[in-house]
Each structure stands twice: as structure tokens, then as C-alpha cells.
Design a protein around this motif. Structure first.
Motif, PDB file in Angstrom:
ATOM      1  N   GLU A   1       0.837  -1.202   0.000  1.00  0.00           N
ATOM      2  CA  GLU A   1       0.000   0.000   0.000  1.00  0.00           C
ATOM      3  C   GLU A   1       0.876   1.258   0.000  1.00  0.00           C
ATOM      4  O   GLU A   1       0.626   2.202  -0.759  1.00  0.00           O
ATOM      5  CB  GLU A   1      -0.926   0.008   1.214  1.00  0.00           C
ATOM      6  CG  GLU A   1      -1.788   1.260   1.283  1.00  0.00           C
ATOM      7  CD  GLU A   1      -2.521   1.411   2.593  1.00  0.00           C
ATOM      8  OE1 GLU A   1      -3.695   1.803   2.539  1.00  0.00           O
ATOM      9  OE2 GLU A   1      -1.922   1.144   3.661  1.00  0.00           O
TER      10      GLU A   1
ATOM     11  N   PHE B   1       0.812   4.124  -2.964  1.00  0.00           N
ATOM     12  CA  PHE B   1       0.335   5.467  -2.667  1.00  0.00           C
ATOM     13  C   PHE B   1       1.434   6.406  -2.194  1.00  0.00           C
ATOM     14  O   PHE B   1       1.156   7.501  -1.711  1.00  0.00           O
ATOM     15  CB  PHE B   1      -0.810   5.396  -1.654  1.00  0.00           C
ATOM     16  CG  PHE B   1      -2.004   4.670  -2.195  1.00  0.00           C
ATOM     17  CD1 PHE B   1      -2.791   5.244  -3.184  1.00  0.00           C
ATOM     18  CD2 PHE B   1      -2.322   3.394  -1.758  1.00  0.00           C
ATOM     19  CE1 PHE B   1      -3.882   4.569  -3.716  1.00  0.00           C
ATOM     20  CE2 PHE B   1      -3.404   2.715  -2.280  1.00  0.00           C
ATOM     21  CZ  PHE B   1      -4.189   3.300  -3.266  1.00  0.00           C
TER      22      PHE B   1
ATOM     23  N   PHE C   1       1.395  10.082  -3.216  1.00  0.00           N
ATOM     24  CA  PHE C   1       0.318  10.930  -2.702  1.00  0.00           C
ATOM     25  C   PHE C   1       0.782  11.594  -1.409  1.00  0.00           C
ATOM     26  O   PHE C   1       1.459  10.979  -0.593  1.00  0.00           O
ATOM     27  CB  PHE C   1      -0.930  10.091  -2.383  1.00  0.00           C
ATOM     28  CG  PHE C   1      -1.652   9.568  -3.589  1.00  0.00           C
ATOM     29  CD1 PHE C   1      -2.869  10.109  -3.977  1.00  0.00           C
ATOM     30  CD2 PHE C   1      -1.131   8.522  -4.334  1.00  0.00           C
ATOM     31  CE1 PHE C   1      -3.542   9.628  -5.084  1.00  0.00           C
ATOM     32  CE2 PHE C   1      -1.796   8.037  -5.449  1.00  0.00           C
ATOM     33  CZ  PHE C   1      -3.003   8.583  -5.828  1.00  0.00           C
TER      34      PHE C   1
ATOM     35  N   ARG D   1      -4.188  11.552   0.598  1.00  0.00           N
ATOM     36  CA  ARG D   1      -4.653  10.237   1.079  1.00  0.00           C
ATOM     37  C   ARG D   1      -5.854  10.395   1.999  1.00  0.00           C
ATOM     38  O   ARG D   1      -6.803   9.631   1.933  1.00  0.00           O
ATOM     39  CB  ARG D   1      -3.516   9.501   1.779  1.00  0.00           C
ATOM     40  CG  ARG D   1      -2.471   9.021   0.771  1.00  0.00           C
ATOM     41  CD  ARG D   1      -1.407   8.233   1.414  1.00  0.00           C
ATOM     42  NE  ARG D   1      -1.980   6.986   1.913  1.00  0.00           N
ATOM     43  CZ  ARG D   1      -1.279   5.950   2.305  1.00  0.00           C
ATOM     44  NH1 ARG D   1       0.021   5.996   2.247  1.00  0.00           N
ATOM     45  NH2 ARG D   1      -1.848   4.867   2.760  1.00  0.00           N
ATOM     46  N   ARG D   2      -5.810  11.388   2.864  1.00  0.00           N
ATOM     47  CA  ARG D   2      -6.942  11.634   3.767  1.00  0.00           C
ATOM     48  C   ARG D   2      -8.184  12.048   2.980  1.00  0.00           C
ATOM     49  O   ARG D   2      -9.289  11.607   3.280  1.00  0.00           O
ATOM     50  CB  ARG D   2      -6.588  12.694   4.806  1.00  0.00           C
ATOM     51  CG  ARG D   2      -5.652  12.176   5.864  1.00  0.00           C
ATOM     52  CD  ARG D   2      -5.341  13.240   6.894  1.00  0.00           C
ATOM     53  NE  ARG D   2      -4.483  12.693   7.925  1.00  0.00           N
ATOM     54  CZ  ARG D   2      -3.668  13.419   8.674  1.00  0.00           C
ATOM     55  NH1 ARG D   2      -3.609  14.737   8.508  1.00  0.00           N
ATOM     56  NH2 ARG D   2      -2.916  12.853   9.580  1.00  0.00           N
TER      57      ARG D   2
ATOM     58  N   ASP E   1      -9.570   8.987   1.247  1.00  0.00           N
ATOM     59  CA  ASP E   1     -10.256   8.159   2.236  1.00  0.00           C
ATOM     60  C   ASP E   1     -11.625   8.735   2.583  1.00  0.00           C
ATOM     61  O   ASP E   1     -12.625   8.007   2.628  1.00  0.00           O
ATOM     62  CB  ASP E   1      -9.402   8.036   3.508  1.00  0.00           C
ATOM     63  CG  ASP E   1     -10.063   7.163   4.549  1.00  0.00           C
ATOM     64  OD1 ASP E   1     -10.211   5.949   4.313  1.00  0.00           O
ATOM     65  OD2 ASP E   1     -10.463   7.707   5.607  1.00  0.00           O
TER      66      ASP E   1
END
Length: 149
Positions: free
Chosen positions: A119, A123, A126, A131-132, A135
Motif C-alpha cells: 500500500e 500510494f 500521494f 490520502r486523507r 479516504d
């Protein structure tokens, strides 16, 4: 004369989400298959059971959004490898619980760092903020879909 809207898959969000999900899943699944001999569905069940003490197959299906047959096949494979144990449901003689065996827990403990590393690699480009945001947006999409169920 009204112009009919034209569907372009490369701009159709459900399609793009599916393609992106499949690409990410396939990339990480190669690690599970090659290193640990697990298919995607088997890994998902193993991971969910690691987060819960035990679950009935219907709950596994609901959590993973996998159909009954996929859950059954994955569970059978994991039981066959003695990674998952099947326990009789005390209140319902027709139902049963699934739980990780000691071997299943040990395998999960070995796989989890590999999954997190894969993962991080995927990512890594990013930012934390991106990422937040991703999500948050995925959770909103899941909530919108789930509220229709």
C-alpha cells in the motif's frame, strides 16, 4: 431536438472506481498469491477474521461485500489449509462461526506488513492530505451506496 447524453466510460465514475479497484487489488494480490498461496477472497476473509474474534459467513459477506458463494469457497480453502477453524453456533444448529486458527493468525501477522508495504509503495506519490481526502471521499461513496441497501 434534445441531445442525448453520451456515456463515456473513461469519464464514468463507477467504471473508473471499478477499474482502479481491480488494478490495485490485482497488484497486491500477486504478493498474496506468490508469497503466501492466497487468492484475493481468501486474503480478505483472513484479514477480516484477524480484526474480529469470530464471525458467521453472512457477516463476512456483508463486511467484504462478497457474495455467499465466494465467501463459502474462500472459507473452505482456508479451513482446508487449517488457517481458519469452523465452530458450531451455540444458538443455531444450522449456522457456524469462522475464526482464525493459530496458524491463520501467524500467517496474517506475516502478511499484514507485506500488505502495508505494498500500500505504501502504491500510494507513496500521494501526500498525506491527498490520502486523507481520498479516504474521506471513498467513505462518503460507501455511505451513499450503503444507505440505499
Amino acid at each position: 431536438m434534445a441531445v442525448k447524453p453520451k456515456l463515456r466510460l473513461d469519464a464514468f465514475l463507477p467504471y473508473r472506481l471499478s477499474v482502479a479497484s481491480n488494478a490495485v487489488s490485482d497488484r497486491i494480490a500477486e504478493t498474496y498469491r506468490r508469497r503466501f498461496g492466497l487468492k484475493v477472497a481468501e486474503w480478505r476473509l483472513l484479514a477480516i477474521l484477524a480484526e474480529h474474534e469470530r464471525l458467521i459467513p453472512a457477516a463476512l459477506g456483508a463486511i467484504t461485500r462478497m457474495d455467499k458463494i465466494s465467501v463459502s469457497r474462500a472459507a473452505a480453502a482456508l479451513i482446508g489449509r487449517e488457517l481458519v477453524a469452523r465452530e458450531q453456533h451455540p444458538g443455531d444448529g444450522r449456522s457456524h462461526y469462522l475464526a482464525l486458527s493459530a496458524g491463520g493468525r501467524a500467517l496474517y501477522d506475516e502478511i499484514a506488513p507485506a500488505a502495508l508495504a505494498a500500500e505504501a509503495e502504491l500510494f507513496g506519490q500521494f501526500t498525506l492530505e491527498e490520502r486523507r481526502l481520498l479516504d474521506t471521499m471513498l467513505r462518503r461513496i460507501e455511505a451513499a451506496v450503503t444507505s440505499d441497501d
